[in-house]
Write an enzyme that holds these catalytic residues in place. Structure first.
Site, short mmCIF file in Angstrom:
data_model
loop_
_atom_site.label_atom_id
_atom_site.label_comp_id
_atom_site.label_asym_id
_atom_site.label_seq_id
_atom_site.Cartn_x
_atom_site.Cartn_y
_atom_site.Cartn_z
N HIS A 1 -77.36 -25.47 14.70
CA HIS A 1 -76.02 -25.09 14.26
C HIS A 1 -75.84 -25.32 12.76
CE1 HIS A 1 -71.45 -25.93 14.37
NE2 HIS A 1 -71.62 -24.63 14.53
N GLU B 1 -78.20 -20.92 13.29
CA GLU B 1 -76.88 -20.28 13.27
C GLU B 1 -76.28 -20.45 11.89
OE1 GLU B 1 -72.37 -20.49 13.71
OE2 GLU B 1 -73.81 -21.98 13.01
N ASP C 1 -72.75 -19.00 9.08
CA ASP C 1 -71.41 -18.41 8.96
C ASP C 1 -71.35 -17.59 7.67
OD1 ASP C 1 -69.93 -20.13 11.12
OD2 ASP C 1 -70.99 -21.58 9.88
N HIS D 1 -69.01 -22.21 6.05
CA HIS D 1 -68.22 -22.24 7.27
C HIS D 1 -66.71 -22.20 7.03
CE1 HIS D 1 -65.97 -24.14 10.57
NE2 HIS D 1 -66.81 -23.47 11.34
N GLU E 1 -72.70 -15.64 12.44
CA GLU E 1 -71.28 -15.57 12.77
C GLU E 1 -70.48 -14.95 11.63
OE1 GLU E 1 -67.35 -18.33 13.71
OE2 GLU E 1 -69.36 -19.22 13.95
#
Length: 307
Positions: A55, A82, A84, A97, A165
């Site tokens: 993450h 992962e 952002d 993020h 994301e």
């Protein structure tokens, strides 16, 4: 990957309704053949235990969403990371993020008169000059917020896969098209990547649907917990339902797995954010397909084996 207090609920509760009012036409970001039954990305899970995703990189060991976190995940043996993606004032895509730069950079010291220090209010050059590592540890002082291009280049070098994301897409109209363009320019929309190395997700159901409309071959994920009654509608445009692990039970996992997504393959379920052994074991027992963790080594050790 946490939702803002009202955002998670809104995504789950309002997302279904929002789908109905989306325009029927979209502008193609890149040529793509329409998805056909049985075509499209392979299932991410190719073994009998969940895929473990780092993450924001290995964010328990290195500052989140930096190249250092990506490299740490690589050094620990994790294939999936992962991140952002947001957009700067001058239209560049960066990997960060929070909507604001305050928590993970020295922006307050560098620009004391520009509160609340939103990402969208700073140029790419200004953001590139911020220290994005000192807050985490003196050892990482001088780490930078990478552009999406820099991030893609690094994970390409590391031979890693990407769960990307789209963060707060309501703040950045058109970010779906722009992200797909960057992915295409860096070679991430060829068949090899689309078939097993890339997933695009968001808390925004309209944003996920837009990605699917522009590139129906790309695997997508919805971050949230639609009701069981809503799942068939989501299955028209997303390949994954990715809820928080809190409150997740066998009935919901089974309901997700009972449906097929837009590529005529069973829906997958990746859950977040899990950093302890007992929760990891419980979720694996429920049959989740992926576990997203700040400390992926803990999850891997709990489940046994390597990723």
């Amino acid at each position: 990957m946490y939702a803002r207090p009202a955002a998670a609920a809104a995504a789950a509760i309002l997302g279904f309704g929002a789908l109905i009012i989306l325009p029927a036409t979209t502008t193609q970001a890149a040529p793509a053949a329409p998805a056909t039954k049985g075509s499209g990305p392979a299932r991410t899970v190719a073994h009998d235990r969940p895929t473990v995703v780092a993450h924001r990189g290995a964010s328990a060991q290195a500052p989140e969403n930096t190249l250092a976190a990506v490299d740490k995940a690589h050094a620990l043996g994790f294939t999936w990371v992962e991140n952002d993606v947001q957009r700067t004032k001058d239209g560049k895509l960066v990997v960060v993020h929070d909507d604001t730069l305050a928590r993970t950079t020295d922006v307050e010291q560098r620009y004391p008169d520009r509160a609340p220090w939103n990402v969208k209010d700073f140029t790419a050059a200004e953001i590139a000059g911020l220290d994005a590592g000192g807050w985490f540890s003196p050892a990482y002082e001088g780490a930078r917020i990478p552009t999406l291009k820099q991030y893609l280049q690094r994970i390409t070098h590391n031979r890693q896969n990407l769960l990307l994301e789209l963060k707060s897409p309501d703040l950045y109209p058109g970010i779906e098209k722009e992200t797909l363009r960057e992915l295409r320019n860096d070679g991430w929309l060829d068949r090899r990547h689309v078939d097993g190395r890339l997933i695009i997700q968001s808390f925004s159901a309209p944003s996920v649907r837009e990605v699917h409309a522009q590139r129906p071959d790309v695997k997508t994920g919805f971050l949230g917990t639609p009701s069981v009654a809503q799942l068939p509608e989501y299955a028209k445009f997303t390949d994954q339902i990715n809820p928080s692990h809190t409150g997740l039970d066998q009935a919901y996992v089974s309901a997700v797995h009972s449906l097929k997504g837009p590529h005529d393959k069973p829906l997958e379920l990746f859950t977040w954010t899990v950093d302890d052994k007992d929760t990891s074991v419980r979720l694996a027992g429920l049959g989740v397909d992926g576990i997203i963790s700040n400390n992926p080594s803990v999850v891997r050790d709990a489940l046994g084996g390597r990723d």
